[in-house]
Design a protein around this motif. Structure first.
Motif, PDB file in Angstrom:
ATOM      1  N   ASP A 194       8.900   5.390 -11.736  1.00 40.93           N
ATOM      2  CA  ASP A 194       8.221   6.003 -10.732  1.00 40.93           C
ATOM      3  C   ASP A 194       7.491   5.372 -10.007  1.00 40.93           C
ATOM      4  O   ASP A 194       6.351   4.707 -10.204  1.00 40.93           O
ATOM      5  CB  ASP A 194       7.332   7.099 -11.510  1.00 40.93           C
ATOM      6  N   PHE A 195       8.081   4.816  -8.689  1.00 42.56           N
ATOM      7  CA  PHE A 195       7.183   3.856  -7.978  1.00 42.56           C
ATOM      8  C   PHE A 195       6.141   4.533  -7.117  1.00 42.56           C
ATOM      9  O   PHE A 195       5.213   3.900  -6.657  1.00 42.56           O
ATOM     10  CB  PHE A 195       8.286   3.108  -6.954  1.00 42.56           C
ATOM     11  N   GLU A 196       6.385   5.984  -6.759  1.00 45.05           N
ATOM     12  CA  GLU A 196       5.339   6.333  -6.109  1.00 45.05           C
ATOM     13  C   GLU A 196       4.032   6.774  -6.931  1.00 45.05           C
ATOM     14  O   GLU A 196       2.919   6.759  -6.302  1.00 45.05           O
ATOM     15  CB  GLU A 196       5.936   8.013  -6.057  1.00 45.05           C
ATOM     16  N   GLU A 197       4.323   6.667  -8.201  1.00 45.88           N
ATOM     17  CA  GLU A 197       2.825   6.363  -9.029  1.00 45.88           C
ATOM     18  C   GLU A 197       2.275   5.225  -8.577  1.00 45.88           C
ATOM     19  O   GLU A 197       1.046   5.446  -8.673  1.00 45.88           O
ATOM     20  CB  GLU A 197       3.241   6.757 -10.445  1.00 45.88           C
ATOM     21  N   ILE A 198       2.754   4.438  -8.574  1.00 42.36           N
ATOM     22  CA  ILE A 198       2.142   3.030  -8.277  1.00 42.36           C
ATOM     23  C   ILE A 198       1.466   3.166  -7.078  1.00 42.36           C
ATOM     24  O   ILE A 198       0.442   2.716  -6.783  1.00 42.36           O
ATOM     25  CB  ILE A 198       3.105   1.721  -8.223  1.00 42.36           C
ATOM     26  N   VAL A 199       2.174   3.847  -5.833  1.00 44.06           N
ATOM     27  CA  VAL A 199       1.503   3.890  -4.515  1.00 44.06           C
ATOM     28  C   VAL A 199       0.201   4.802  -4.488  1.00 44.06           C
ATOM     29  O   VAL A 199      -0.909   4.146  -3.879  1.00 44.06           O
ATOM     30  CB  VAL A 199       2.467   4.855  -3.793  1.00 44.06           C
ATOM     31  N   HIS A 200       0.243   5.971  -5.366  1.00 40.95           N
ATOM     32  CA  HIS A 200      -0.806   6.782  -5.454  1.00 40.95           C
ATOM     33  C   HIS A 200      -1.911   6.029  -6.322  1.00 40.95           C
ATOM     34  O   HIS A 200      -3.167   6.421  -6.160  1.00 40.95           O
ATOM     35  CB  HIS A 200      -0.571   8.088  -6.188  1.00 40.95           C
ATOM     36  N   GLN A 201      -1.646   5.009  -7.093  1.00 40.80           N
ATOM     37  CA  GLN A 201      -2.910   4.413  -7.713  1.00 40.80           C
ATOM     38  C   GLN A 201      -3.401   3.158  -7.102  1.00 40.80           C
ATOM     39  O   GLN A 201      -4.506   2.821  -7.311  1.00 40.80           O
ATOM     40  CB  GLN A 201      -2.403   3.768  -9.252  1.00 40.80           C
ATOM     41  N   LEU A 202      -2.605   2.546  -6.171  1.00 46.02           N
ATOM     42  CA  LEU A 202      -3.197   1.452  -5.199  1.00 46.02           C
ATOM     43  C   LEU A 202      -4.157   1.945  -4.329  1.00 46.02           C
ATOM     44  O   LEU A 202      -4.058   3.023  -3.899  1.00 46.02           O
ATOM     45  CB  LEU A 202      -2.077   0.553  -4.756  1.00 46.02           C
ATOM     46  N   VAL A 203      -5.008   0.853  -4.069  1.00 49.13           N
ATOM     47  CA  VAL A 203      -5.990   1.438  -2.930  1.00 49.13           C
ATOM     48  C   VAL A 203      -5.485   0.483  -1.495  1.00 49.13           C
ATOM     49  O   VAL A 203      -5.548  -0.603  -1.795  1.00 49.13           O
ATOM     50  CB  VAL A 203      -7.395   0.875  -3.592  1.00 49.13           C
ATOM     51  N   LEU A 204      -5.361   1.138  -0.684  1.00 47.19           N
ATOM     52  CA  LEU A 204      -5.114   0.517   0.646  1.00 47.19           C
ATOM     53  C   LEU A 204      -6.356  -0.026   1.229  1.00 47.19           C
ATOM     54  O   LEU A 204      -7.042   0.790   1.725  1.00 47.19           O
ATOM     55  CB  LEU A 204      -4.442   1.520   1.716  1.00 47.19           C
ATOM     56  N   GLU A 205      -6.173  -1.255   1.582  1.00 45.18           N
ATOM     57  CA  GLU A 205      -7.498  -1.953   1.797  1.00 45.18           C
ATOM     58  C   GLU A 205      -7.379  -2.090   3.247  1.00 45.18           C
ATOM     59  O   GLU A 205      -8.331  -2.392   3.965  1.00 45.18           O
ATOM     60  CB  GLU A 205      -7.776  -3.366   1.263  1.00 45.18           C
ATOM     61  N   ASP A 206      -6.230  -2.346   3.835  1.00 46.32           N
ATOM     62  CA  ASP A 206      -6.043  -2.443   5.453  1.00 46.32           C
ATOM     63  C   ASP A 206      -4.622  -1.773   5.506  1.00 46.32           C
ATOM     64  O   ASP A 206      -4.059  -1.149   4.736  1.00 46.32           O
ATOM     65  CB  ASP A 206      -6.011  -3.949   5.737  1.00 46.32           C
ATOM     66  N   ASP A 207      -4.236  -1.888   6.758  1.00 42.65           N
ATOM     67  CA  ASP A 207      -2.539  -1.367   6.905  1.00 42.65           C
ATOM     68  C   ASP A 207      -1.699  -1.984   6.315  1.00 42.65           C
ATOM     69  O   ASP A 207      -0.529  -1.264   6.097  1.00 42.65           O
ATOM     70  CB  ASP A 207      -2.331  -1.451   8.604  1.00 42.65           C
ATOM     71  N   ILE A 208      -1.981  -3.185   5.899  1.00 40.85           N
ATOM     72  CA  ILE A 208      -1.079  -3.832   5.087  1.00 40.85           C
ATOM     73  C   ILE A 208      -1.732  -4.419   3.750  1.00 40.85           C
ATOM     74  O   ILE A 208      -2.854  -5.501   4.207  1.00 40.85           O
ATOM     75  CB  ILE A 208      -0.241  -5.059   5.576  1.00 40.85           C
ATOM     76  N   THR A 209      -1.770  -4.180   2.495  1.00 41.42           N
ATOM     77  CA  THR A 209      -2.383  -4.789   1.440  1.00 41.42           C
ATOM     78  C   THR A 209      -1.702  -5.467   0.446  1.00 41.42           C
ATOM     79  O   THR A 209      -0.416  -4.904   0.009  1.00 41.42           O
ATOM     80  CB  THR A 209      -3.190  -3.374   0.690  1.00 41.42           C
ATOM     81  N   GLU A 210      -1.805  -6.863   0.448  1.00 32.80           N
ATOM     82  CA  GLU A 210      -1.192  -7.562  -0.476  1.00 32.80           C
ATOM     83  C   GLU A 210      -1.447  -7.314  -1.899  1.00 32.80           C
ATOM     84  O   GLU A 210      -2.766  -7.302  -2.380  1.00 32.80           O
ATOM     85  CB  GLU A 210      -1.019  -8.957  -0.249  1.00 32.80           C
ATOM     86  N   VAL A 211      -0.505  -7.140  -2.756  1.00 31.86           N
ATOM     87  CA  VAL A 211      -0.926  -6.212  -4.003  1.00 31.86           C
ATOM     88  C   VAL A 211      -0.852  -7.806  -4.939  1.00 31.86           C
ATOM     89  O   VAL A 211       0.486  -8.144  -5.192  1.00 31.86           O
ATOM     90  CB  VAL A 211       0.044  -5.334  -4.570  1.00 31.86           C
TER      91      VAL A 211
END
Length: 230
Positions: A40-57
């Motif tokens: 479930d890659f969408e779950e990762i999207v929902h848990q990450l915080v977007l710090e800018d238009d591109i956020t390096e994780v």
């Protein structure tokens, strides 16, 4: 049957080792490790915080997430891909992406990643990418694309913008990356790279024996993407 199997530009490979060891030749300038990923890659999207238009994780950020079993399977796949590329000697970047910056300075040529373009390097290298979630990039057969600088009206306006001695015009085009961008020809048929597949694309580099792969970023339309690229 593979959705990429009958495309002369693309060679499908069974594993990572074959992906990195197979040479580009002839009309083939895109290699695809085609995969159906379980997670479930969408779950990762929902848990990450977007710090800018591109956020390096970072790996630390990724491993700190509290995920379900399916989310954890997705995370393990991403971490494994990062490790494979790192061990190979690449420098992969894993990003949560909302949008890229648009280049709206010139109205007669597009020079951002949403336009068809090729990548360039002064050393032997390739572009690797995988979209785990969200819209995926397109590639275009080289015979279905025209370098923007050779479109007469574009070239005329670039020469007016340059306004210098003729012998310096080619350097001007390269210094400003105008020569990397392309327009699709009428009736061109883009190939969407899809989700989960790890791709290796040929670039403009001194030791390449094939044409660089023409590609573009997708329109996100407000949706997030999970992208590995190097």
């Amino acid at each position: 049957m593979s959705s990429f199997q009958n495309l002369p530009q693309v060679k499908v490979v069974p594993d990572f080792q074959t992906l990195v060891e197979t040479p580009f030749k002839g009309n083939t300038n895109a290699l695809c490790w085609e995969r159906t990923l379980d997670g479930d890659f969408e779950e990762i999207v929902h848990q990450l915080v977007l710090e800018d238009d591109i956020t390096e994780v970072s790996v630390k950020m990724l491993t700190s997430l509290k995920l379900t079993e399916k989310g954890n399977r997705a995370r393990e796949i991403i971490l494994q891909d990062l490790q494979l590329l790192t061990d190979f000697g690449a420098q992969p970047s894993f990003n949560l992406l909302k949008k890229y910056e648009r280049d709206e300075e010139l109205d007669f040529i597009s020079t951002d990643v949403y336009s068809y373009h090729v990548d360039r390097s002064p050393i032997a290298s390739d572009t690797f990418l995988c979209t785990y979630f969200g819209a995926a990039s397109d590639i275009l057969p080289n015979h279905q694309a025209q370098q923007s600088i050779f479109i007469p009206e574009v070239q005329e306006r670039l020469k007016a913008l340059y306004n210098g001695p003729g012998e310096g015009f080619e350097d001007f085009l390269k210094e400003n990356f105008f020569d990397l961008h392309y327009e699709a020809l009428p009736n061109a048929e883009p190939i969407n790279l899809g989700n989960g597949h790890l791709w290796r694309l040929a670039i403009d580099q001194p030791f390449s024996e094939v044409l660089p792969c023409v590609h573009r970023a997708p329109q996100e339309n407000g949706n997030y993407r999970l992208l590995l690229i190097c």
